[in-house]
Design a protein around this motif. Structure first.
Motif, PDB file in Angstrom:
ATOM      1  N   ARG A  47       2.053  15.408 -71.627  1.00 21.49           N
ATOM      2  CA  ARG A  47       0.660  15.245 -72.025  1.00 21.49           C
ATOM      3  C   ARG A  47      -0.190  14.571 -70.949  1.00 21.49           C
ATOM      4  NH1 ARG A  47      -1.815  17.490 -76.026  1.00 21.49           N
ATOM      5  NH2 ARG A  47      -2.954  15.607 -76.465  1.00 21.49           N
ATOM      6  N   HIS A  48       0.380  13.680 -70.166  1.00 22.79           N
ATOM      7  CA  HIS A  48      -0.426  12.869 -69.265  1.00 22.79           C
ATOM      8  C   HIS A  48       0.007  12.989 -67.810  1.00 22.79           C
ATOM      9  CE1 HIS A  48      -2.337  11.114 -72.739  1.00 22.79           C
ATOM     10  NE2 HIS A  48      -1.156  10.965 -73.267  1.00 22.79           N
ATOM     11  N   SER A  49       0.563  14.124 -67.442  1.00 21.73           N
ATOM     12  CA  SER A  49       0.929  14.348 -66.049  1.00 21.73           C
ATOM     13  C   SER A  49      -0.339  14.597 -65.244  1.00 21.73           C
ATOM     14  CB  SER A  49       1.855  15.552 -65.954  1.00 21.73           C
ATOM     15  OG  SER A  49       2.051  15.883 -64.622  1.00 21.73           O
ATOM     16  N   SER A  50      -0.278  14.349 -63.947  1.00 23.15           N
ATOM     17  CA  SER A  50      -1.455  14.561 -63.118  1.00 23.15           C
ATOM     18  C   SER A  50      -1.693  16.040 -62.834  1.00 23.15           C
ATOM     19  CB  SER A  50      -1.303  13.805 -61.806  1.00 23.15           C
ATOM     20  OG  SER A  50      -0.203  14.310 -61.100  1.00 23.15           O
ATOM     21  N   ALA A  51      -0.738  16.899 -63.138  1.00 26.53           N
ATOM     22  CA  ALA A  51      -0.915  18.330 -62.895  1.00 26.53           C
ATOM     23  C   ALA A  51      -1.323  19.026 -64.192  1.00 26.53           C
ATOM     24  CB  ALA A  51       0.389  18.938 -62.384  1.00 26.53           C
ATOM     25  N   ILE A  52      -2.131  20.068 -64.052  1.00 26.33           N
ATOM     26  CA  ILE A  52      -2.525  20.891 -65.194  1.00 26.33           C
ATOM     27  C   ILE A  52      -1.445  21.949 -65.387  1.00 26.33           C
ATOM     28  CG2 ILE A  52      -4.256  22.508 -66.036  1.00 26.33           C
ATOM     29  CD1 ILE A  52      -6.311  21.021 -64.333  1.00 26.33           C
ATOM     30  N   LYS A  53      -1.069  22.182 -66.627  1.00 28.25           N
ATOM     31  CA  LYS A  53      -0.042  23.182 -66.928  1.00 28.25           C
ATOM     32  C   LYS A  53      -0.678  24.331 -67.709  1.00 28.25           C
ATOM     33  CE  LYS A  53       3.527  19.706 -66.916  1.00 28.25           C
ATOM     34  NZ  LYS A  53       2.629  18.688 -66.408  1.00 28.25           N
ATOM     35  N   VAL A  54      -0.486  25.549 -67.175  1.00 27.01           N
ATOM     36  CA  VAL A  54      -1.091  26.745 -67.743  1.00 27.01           C
ATOM     37  C   VAL A  54      -0.008  27.799 -67.931  1.00 27.01           C
ATOM     38  CG1 VAL A  54      -2.777  28.566 -67.344  1.00 27.01           C
ATOM     39  CG2 VAL A  54      -3.270  26.269 -66.590  1.00 27.01           C
ATOM     40  N   LYS A  55      -0.088  28.531 -69.044  1.00 25.12           N
ATOM     41  CA  LYS A  55       0.837  29.638 -69.274  1.00 25.12           C
ATOM     42  C   LYS A  55       0.028  30.922 -69.349  1.00 25.12           C
ATOM     43  CE  LYS A  55       4.160  26.862 -71.815  1.00 25.12           C
ATOM     44  NZ  LYS A  55       4.831  26.627 -73.094  1.00 25.12           N
ATOM     45  N   LEU A  56       0.445  31.937 -68.573  1.00 27.78           N
ATOM     46  CA  LEU A  56      -0.175  33.254 -68.618  1.00 27.78           C
ATOM     47  C   LEU A  56       0.770  34.181 -69.361  1.00 27.78           C
ATOM     48  CD1 LEU A  56      -1.456  33.596 -64.944  1.00 27.78           C
ATOM     49  CD2 LEU A  56      -2.701  32.823 -66.934  1.00 27.78           C
ATOM     50  N   THR A  57       0.303  34.738 -70.481  1.00 29.51           N
ATOM     51  CA  THR A  57       1.169  35.583 -71.294  1.00 29.51           C
ATOM     52  C   THR A  57       0.864  37.054 -71.042  1.00 29.51           C
ATOM     53  OG1 THR A  57      -0.365  35.474 -73.157  1.00 29.51           O
ATOM     54  CG2 THR A  57       1.384  33.822 -73.072  1.00 29.51           C
ATOM     55  N   GLU A  58       1.820  37.871 -71.404  1.00 29.45           N
ATOM     56  CA  GLU A  58       1.730  39.307 -71.163  1.00 29.45           C
ATOM     57  C   GLU A  58       0.606  39.951 -71.972  1.00 29.45           C
ATOM     58  OE1 GLU A  58       4.757  43.124 -71.028  1.00 29.45           O
ATOM     59  OE2 GLU A  58       5.418  41.221 -71.857  1.00 29.45           O
ATOM     60  N   ASN A  59       0.256  39.361 -73.111  1.00 32.71           N
ATOM     61  CA  ASN A  59      -0.803  39.939 -73.940  1.00 32.71           C
ATOM     62  C   ASN A  59      -2.203  39.534 -73.479  1.00 32.71           C
ATOM     63  OD1 ASN A  59      -0.793  37.284 -74.741  1.00 32.71           O
ATOM     64  ND2 ASN A  59      -0.557  37.701 -76.915  1.00 32.71           N
ATOM     65  N   GLY A  60      -2.332  38.926 -72.293  1.00 32.44           N
ATOM     66  CA  GLY A  60      -3.630  38.642 -71.712  1.00 32.44           C
ATOM     67  C   GLY A  60      -4.236  37.318 -72.121  1.00 32.44           C
ATOM     68  N   MET A  61      -3.419  36.333 -72.393  1.00 34.07           N
ATOM     69  CA  MET A  61      -3.922  35.028 -72.811  1.00 34.07           C
ATOM     70  C   MET A  61      -3.580  33.963 -71.764  1.00 34.07           C
ATOM     71  SD  MET A  61      -5.402  35.728 -75.634  1.00 34.07           S
ATOM     72  CE  MET A  61      -5.771  34.174 -76.382  1.00 34.07           C
ATOM     73  N   VAL A  62      -4.476  32.982 -71.644  1.00 29.46           N
ATOM     74  CA  VAL A  62      -4.265  31.814 -70.792  1.00 29.46           C
ATOM     75  C   VAL A  62      -4.150  30.632 -71.731  1.00 29.46           C
ATOM     76  CG1 VAL A  62      -5.237  30.358 -68.985  1.00 29.46           C
ATOM     77  CG2 VAL A  62      -5.655  32.812 -68.962  1.00 29.46           C
ATOM     78  N   ARG A  63      -2.988  29.964 -71.726  1.00 30.17           N
ATOM     79  CA  ARG A  63      -2.781  28.815 -72.619  1.00 30.17           C
ATOM     80  C   ARG A  63      -2.700  27.547 -71.782  1.00 30.17           C
ATOM     81  NH1 ARG A  63       2.238  30.890 -75.958  1.00 30.17           N
ATOM     82  NH2 ARG A  63       3.054  29.199 -74.715  1.00 30.17           N
ATOM     83  N   PHE A  64      -3.574  26.598 -72.093  1.00 31.38           N
ATOM     84  CA  PHE A  64      -3.526  25.269 -71.480  1.00 31.38           C
ATOM     85  C   PHE A  64      -2.614  24.433 -72.360  1.00 31.38           C
ATOM     86  CE2 PHE A  64      -7.415  27.117 -69.972  1.00 31.38           C
ATOM     87  CZ  PHE A  64      -7.501  26.686 -68.668  1.00 31.38           C
ATOM     88  N   THR A  65      -1.422  24.093 -71.852  1.00 35.84           N
ATOM     89  CA  THR A  65      -0.408  23.485 -72.704  1.00 35.84           C
ATOM     90  C   THR A  65      -0.710  22.045 -73.081  1.00 35.84           C
ATOM     91  OG1 THR A  65       0.901  22.898 -70.772  1.00 35.84           O
ATOM     92  CG2 THR A  65       1.414  24.987 -71.833  1.00 35.84           C
ATOM     93  N   SER A  66      -1.354  21.285 -72.212  1.00 36.15           N
ATOM     94  CA  SER A  66      -1.549  19.871 -72.520  1.00 36.15           C
ATOM     95  C   SER A  66      -2.622  19.655 -73.592  1.00 36.15           C
ATOM     96  CB  SER A  66      -1.900  19.096 -71.254  1.00 36.15           C
ATOM     97  OG  SER A  66      -3.073  19.632 -70.688  1.00 36.15           O
ATOM     98  N   VAL A  67      -3.587  20.557 -73.693  1.00 34.48           N
ATOM     99  CA  VAL A  67      -4.641  20.396 -74.703  1.00 34.48           C
ATOM    100  C   VAL A  67      -4.506  21.412 -75.824  1.00 34.48           C
ATOM    101  CG1 VAL A  67      -6.311  19.328 -73.155  1.00 34.48           C
ATOM    102  CG2 VAL A  67      -6.220  21.806 -73.332  1.00 34.48           C
ATOM    103  N   ARG A  68      -3.519  22.266 -75.737  1.00 31.94           N
ATOM    104  CA  ARG A  68      -3.224  23.278 -76.745  1.00 31.94           C
ATOM    105  C   ARG A  68      -4.427  24.163 -77.061  1.00 31.94           C
ATOM    106  NH1 ARG A  68       0.893  20.188 -80.849  1.00 31.94           N
ATOM    107  NH2 ARG A  68       2.310  19.554 -79.214  1.00 31.94           N
ATOM    108  N   LYS A  69      -5.023  24.688 -76.013  1.00 30.69           N
ATOM    109  CA  LYS A  69      -6.116  25.650 -76.159  1.00 30.69           C
ATOM    110  C   LYS A  69      -5.713  26.917 -75.447  1.00 30.69           C
ATOM    111  CE  LYS A  69      -9.953  22.450 -76.535  1.00 30.69           C
ATOM    112  NZ  LYS A  69     -11.260  22.049 -75.987  1.00 30.69           N
TER     113      LYS A  69
END
Length: 128
Positions: A47-69
């Motif tokens: 939750r509080h790492s200095s790096a932003i974590k993003v997941k790119l899914t095959e169905n065309g979505m960008v998920r920001f994991t730390s803020v769950r958006k």
């Protein structure tokens, strides 16, 4: 054994080395990246790492994991707004990007360019 041929070997080596010096192989790189692996983090580290974590899914979505958006890849205004909010809250120049196998490279480059517009310089790519 004829020793007169050794002069040609030296000349050949000099020519080969000269060709490598004259014509260097310059590789073009669009994005500097590092191959990463998902590391085990505690809840605080996720939750509080200095790096932003993003997941790119095959169905065309960008998920920001730390803020769950999550946003569609084509929804660039909202993605830009989210990146701006995250960087203003936790200034960083690193993004961990986890990409599924079926995601086109064009989408990965587009999202990377959005992060570059906000001053993010380091990308760590891993499989999702």
């Amino acid at each position: 054994m004829n020793l007169n041929n050794f002069g040609f070997v030296d000349l050949a080596l000099v020519l080969i080395i000269a060709l490598f010096v004259i014509y260097p192989n310059n590789s073009e790189v669009g994005i500097e990246y590092t191959q990463g692996v998902i590391a085990d983090h505690t809840y605080w580290g996720r939750r509080h790492s200095s790096a932003i974590k993003v997941k790119l899914t095959e169905n065309g979505m960008v998920r920001f994991t730390s803020v769950r958006k999550r946003f569609a890849i084509v929804d660039t205004p909202n993605i830009n707004r989210q990146i701006n909010e995250m960087i203003s809250e936790y200034p960083t120049n690193t993004v961990w990007m986890y990409v599924e196998d079926g995601v086109p490279i064009k989408s990965t480059i587009e999202i990377s360019n959005l992060f570059k517009q906000h001053g993010v310089e380091k990308f760590v790519f891993g499989k999702l």
